[in-house]
Design an enzyme around this catalytic site. Structure first.
Site, PDB file in Angstrom:
ATOM      1  N   ASN A  50     122.885  71.310 -10.632  1.00 50.70           N
ATOM      2  CA  ASN A  50     122.780  70.496  -9.403  1.00 50.70           C
ATOM      3  C   ASN A  50     122.617  68.836  -9.705  1.00 50.70           C
ATOM      4  OD1 ASN A  50     122.888  72.370  -7.594  1.00 50.70           O
ATOM      5  ND2 ASN A  50     120.475  72.474  -7.079  1.00 50.70           N
ATOM      6  N   ARG A 380     136.644  76.640   1.205  1.00 51.29           N
ATOM      7  CA  ARG A 380     136.281  77.412  -0.285  1.00 51.29           C
ATOM      8  C   ARG A 380     136.493  78.682  -0.024  1.00 51.29           C
ATOM      9  NH1 ARG A 380     133.990  72.959  -2.683  1.00 51.29           N
ATOM     10  NH2 ARG A 380     132.465  71.713  -1.580  1.00 51.29           N
ATOM     11  N   ARG A 410     135.662  69.378  -2.357  1.00 51.77           N
ATOM     12  CA  ARG A 410     135.144  68.723  -3.700  1.00 51.77           C
ATOM     13  C   ARG A 410     135.088  70.016  -4.532  1.00 51.77           C
ATOM     14  NH1 ARG A 410     131.003  65.211  -2.614  1.00 51.77           N
ATOM     15  NH2 ARG A 410     132.431  63.483  -2.594  1.00 51.77           N
ATOM     16  N   HIS A 440     136.574  70.957   7.832  1.00 52.52           N
ATOM     17  CA  HIS A 440     135.419  71.869   7.379  1.00 52.52           C
ATOM     18  C   HIS A 440     134.997  73.196   8.284  1.00 52.52           C
ATOM     19  CE1 HIS A 440     131.008  71.898   6.282  1.00 52.52           C
ATOM     20  NE2 HIS A 440     131.588  71.996   5.059  1.00 52.52           N
ATOM     21  N   TYR A 473     124.978  82.820  -0.220  1.00 45.33           N
ATOM     22  CA  TYR A 473     124.399  81.946   1.033  1.00 45.33           C
ATOM     23  C   TYR A 473     124.063  82.485   2.456  1.00 45.33           C
ATOM     24  CZ  TYR A 473     126.880  78.405  -1.954  1.00 45.33           C
ATOM     25  OH  TYR A 473     127.292  77.800  -2.925  1.00 45.33           O
ATOM     26  N   ARG A 569     117.421  72.161   4.550  1.00 48.92           N
ATOM     27  CA  ARG A 569     117.241  72.593   3.470  1.00 48.92           C
ATOM     28  C   ARG A 569     117.184  71.536   2.279  1.00 48.92           C
ATOM     29  NH1 ARG A 569     122.655  74.531   1.614  1.00 48.92           N
ATOM     30  NH2 ARG A 569     122.960  72.706   0.502  1.00 48.92           N
ATOM     31  N   HIS A 597     122.388  78.062   4.102  1.00 48.46           N
ATOM     32  CA  HIS A 597     123.591  77.400   4.673  1.00 48.46           C
ATOM     33  C   HIS A 597     123.672  77.393   5.889  1.00 48.46           C
ATOM     34  CE1 HIS A 597     128.087  76.741   4.175  1.00 48.46           C
ATOM     35  NE2 HIS A 597     127.371  75.784   3.420  1.00 48.46           N
TER      36      HIS A 597
END
EC number: 2.7.4.1
Length: 690
Positions: A50, A380, A410, A440, A473, A569, A597
């Site tokens: 991270n 993704r 990304r 998205h 997730y 989160r 998530h």
């Protein structure tokens, strides 16, 4: 009393510092004695990973603002220079805490479990012989030492790669004696090598690649003496820049940019703690970095490389118990998913529920002769996943397959470009969304002929169509053949792939058009209800909260008496608990086995609750620079389950939750002596998983 200015910078938390607080919570899990040991090691590796991304994106962005004098000051009012200094102070402390956790806590605990990272000084004669052979066979043939002299200038070092500065004594075959060389460790080499059982002496024993290279560095420079071997790593700006207004093909432009990602401007230098000042100063000068960018560490310079070690060992006693995902009841023992969806809407809660129903919907659609078209957004996914294979199968079967692929996701740009190529070759229609707006939204639509009419089957979710992350997730999804939902989704896809004005939707809300307005209306309704003596209540669960106008709306609602529980989160720029502003707002963060998530939004609505889920966080980028979808749970049975399982347990969590304080720090909840331990994720595993 003068009214409180809700624009005051004192009411907002800096987003970079808030993100670092999240990483601190992850590190805290590495020190949590209630968790399995190998999972604690994993959390240490995650914290390191991270931080890598934080430097690659956030720190590089701050530096870029300062260099180009294009400073963007957020709602907290902190200029980039001040933010960068505070980020540096926090990161240096955080990195020190990481290595203390490794050396003082985790490594000793691993040794008690007969898992050892063997230092060079502790190698036995037999181990040294085997490691020497490994170096000769596996390392030496792929390593290229580079002596530094006028003919061999300082090389371009790849982002986050492991490298060694060598201090040399003597002259080489050509009479050169510059005294310095660089050795790059190829990424093909594992960073930790497991010793075979015949030389390990029992248990699991590993040696770091850095130790192997250090031990036999002389063999890289025949006839010369290596006086010093110092590992280092450089983190670079990894953001890609593509001017979408001046290009014809975004995928083609990104292909060109990807090659440069590994060589962006340096933003951080990590060196081993044995690195002398003259070497670290030399490296800083080469990368145009200063002392605030230097991190000296006591151990391997990349702790995220510990992750593969966890997978090398068969020690289930030191890991989380296996998760047995369940199938939602409406799908149990049903072969035809279309009939199941016709009967009733189906809600999914991953990873407690299996992701297979989503894959199954696509597979059946690919093979069903009555299915005419499939449309799906891809953010993704992974270029070789079951989802992709189903889309390829459908396209080859003659279905009209449309994939809206976001190639700007990304760090997944290369995978998504490969995926686009694969779907193109199969005959699918591939589009890249809308210029300057990331797609998205997570949505899929199947058009099926049934008798003399066409029916649309839809899947909407908060997470990506990625079969692997669906096990790691938490996300919710909805499968439905509701006519209005299908019609709305048809118009959304039409907007993404074609041209024309945005169409007014009946049940969905979308960014950048109506999403912010709808959330504002929902909050304003709760505010009005509270002002009129009715109950006002909001529960919102998301990943990040930074949008200034949304935070101000929440402050106004709090001032009116609305009870607001936020489950955020990561980044949260809202300050809770401020008298006269946010005393009716609580913010908590959940961290644990799964990455939280889900984005779920509950509004009391005078006793007629409204429950939504979305792909969007409450961030400016999600409202105005992305294509996002907010969808309702209209079925009362499902909406009650979303509240019961998707929200309530997190408000009751007393051991894996942290409460945000007005100063931006977090305090971990602990059960009282009279309370039972309540972990929301453990509770959901028991209640929902198989």
């Amino acid at each position: 009393m003068d009214p409180i200015d809700l624009h005051s910078t004192e009411l907002f938390i800096n987003r970079e510092l808030s993100l670092l607080e999240f990483n601190r919570r992850v590190l805290e899990l590495a020190l949590d004695e209630s968790l399995p040991l190998m999972e604690r090691v994993k959390f240490l590796a995650i914290c390191s990973s991270n931080l890598d991304e934080f430097f690659e994106v956030r720190v590089s962005g701050l530096k870029q603002q300062i260099i180009t004098n294009t400073q963007k000051i957020g709602a907290d009012g902190m200029p980039p220079e001040e933010t960068l200094q505070k980020v540096s102070d926090t990161c240096h402390t955080l990195v020190s805490e990481q290595y203390l956790a490794l050396n003082e806590v985790l490594l000793p605990l691993l040794e008690k479990e007969n898992i050892h990272f063997v230092r060079r000084r502790d190698w036995t004669e037999q181990q040294t012989e085997w490691i020497k052979s490994y170096f000769t066979r596996q390392v030496l043939p792929v390593v290229t030492p580079i002596g530094l002299d006028p003919s061999h200038p300082f090389p371009r070092v790849v982002n986050k790669s492991l490298n060694f500065m060598m201090s040399l004594e003597g002259k080489d075959a050509f009479g050169r004696d510059s005294g310095l060389a660089i050795v790059h460790a190829p990424r093909s080499l594992p960073r930790a090598v497991r010793l075979p059982d015949e030389v390990s002496g029992g248990g699991d024993r590993f040696v770091f690649l850095s130790s192997v290279i250090h031990a036999f560095a002389d063999d890289l420079f025949h006839g010369m003496k290596v006086n010093g071997c110092y590992q280092f790593r450089v983190t670079r700006n990894s953001d890609l820049f593509v001017d979408e207004d001046s290009i014809d093909n975004i995928a083609h432009a990104l292909r060109g940019e990807l090659a440069q990602r590994h060589y962006g401007d340096a933003v951080r230098l990590e060196v081993a703690d044995n690195c002398p000042p003259e070497i670290s100063d030399y490296l800083m000068s080469k990368y145009n970095l200063s002392r605030v960018d230097l991190y000296q560490v006591e151990g391997p310079v990349n702790l995220s490389r510990l992750m593969p070690v966890i997978d090398m060992m068969s020690r289930p006693d030191l890991k989380y118990p296996a998760l047995h995902q369940s199938m939602p009841q409406p799908l149990d023992r049903r072969d035809n998913i279309f009939k199941a969806i016709q009967k009733q809407d189906i809600w999914l809660y991953h990873p407690y529920h299996s992701f297979n129903p989503v894959v199954q919907l696509l597979r059946q659609a690919a093979r069903d002769p009555e299915v005419l078209a499939i449309k799906q957004t891809v953010y993704r996914t992974g270029s070789d996943s079951a989802i992709v294979k189903a889309l390829v199968e459908a396209a080859r079967a003659g279905k009209e397959v449309t994939a809206v692929i976001e190639v700007r996701a990304r760090f997944d740009e290369a995978d998504n470009i490969r995926l686009a190529d694969k779907l193109h070759e199969a005959g699918a229609m591939v589009v890249y969304g809308v210029s300057n707006h990331k797609t998205h939204a997570k949505m899929m639509m199947v058009v099926r002929r049934e008798g003399d009419k066409l029916r649309r089957y839809v899947h909407l979710g908060t997470g990506n169509y990625h079969t692997s992350t669906a096990k790691l997730y938490t996300d919710v999804g909805l499968m439905s053949c509701d006519e209005q939902l299908g019609e709305d989704m048809h118009y959304v896809f039409q907007t993404l792939t074609g041209m024309g004005k945005a169409t007014r939707l009946k049940k969905l809300y979308s960014a950048p058009f109506t999403l912010h307005k709808q959330f504002s209306r929902l909050i304003d309704t709760e505010t009005e209800n509270a002002l009129n003596g009715k109950t006002g209540k909001i529960i919102a669960k998301m990943n990040q909260l930074t949008d200034k106008r949304m935070i101000q709306s929440l402050y106004k609602a709090s001032q009116a008496g609305v009870k607001i529980d936020l489950i955020v989160r990561g980044i949260c720029s809202l300050r809770p608990g401020i008298e006269g502003v946010s005393e009716n707002i609580t913010v908590r963060s959940i961290a644990g086995r799964f990455l939280e998530h889900t984005r779920i939004y509950y509004f009391h609505n005078d006793g007629k609750p409204l429950v939504y889920a979305s792909s969007a966080d409450w961030m400016e980028r999600n409202f105005y620079r992305r294509i996002e979808i907010l969808f309702p749970f209209e079925n009362q049975r499902i909406s009650e389950k979303i509240i019961r399982f998707g929200l309530t347990p997190f408000l009751a969590d007393n051991c894996m939750s942290w409460v945000l304080q007005p100063d931006g720090s977090y305090v971990r909840n602990q059960p009282n002596e009279s309370e039972e331990r309540m972990s929301a994720q453990d509770y959901l595993i028991k209640k929902l998983a198989g």
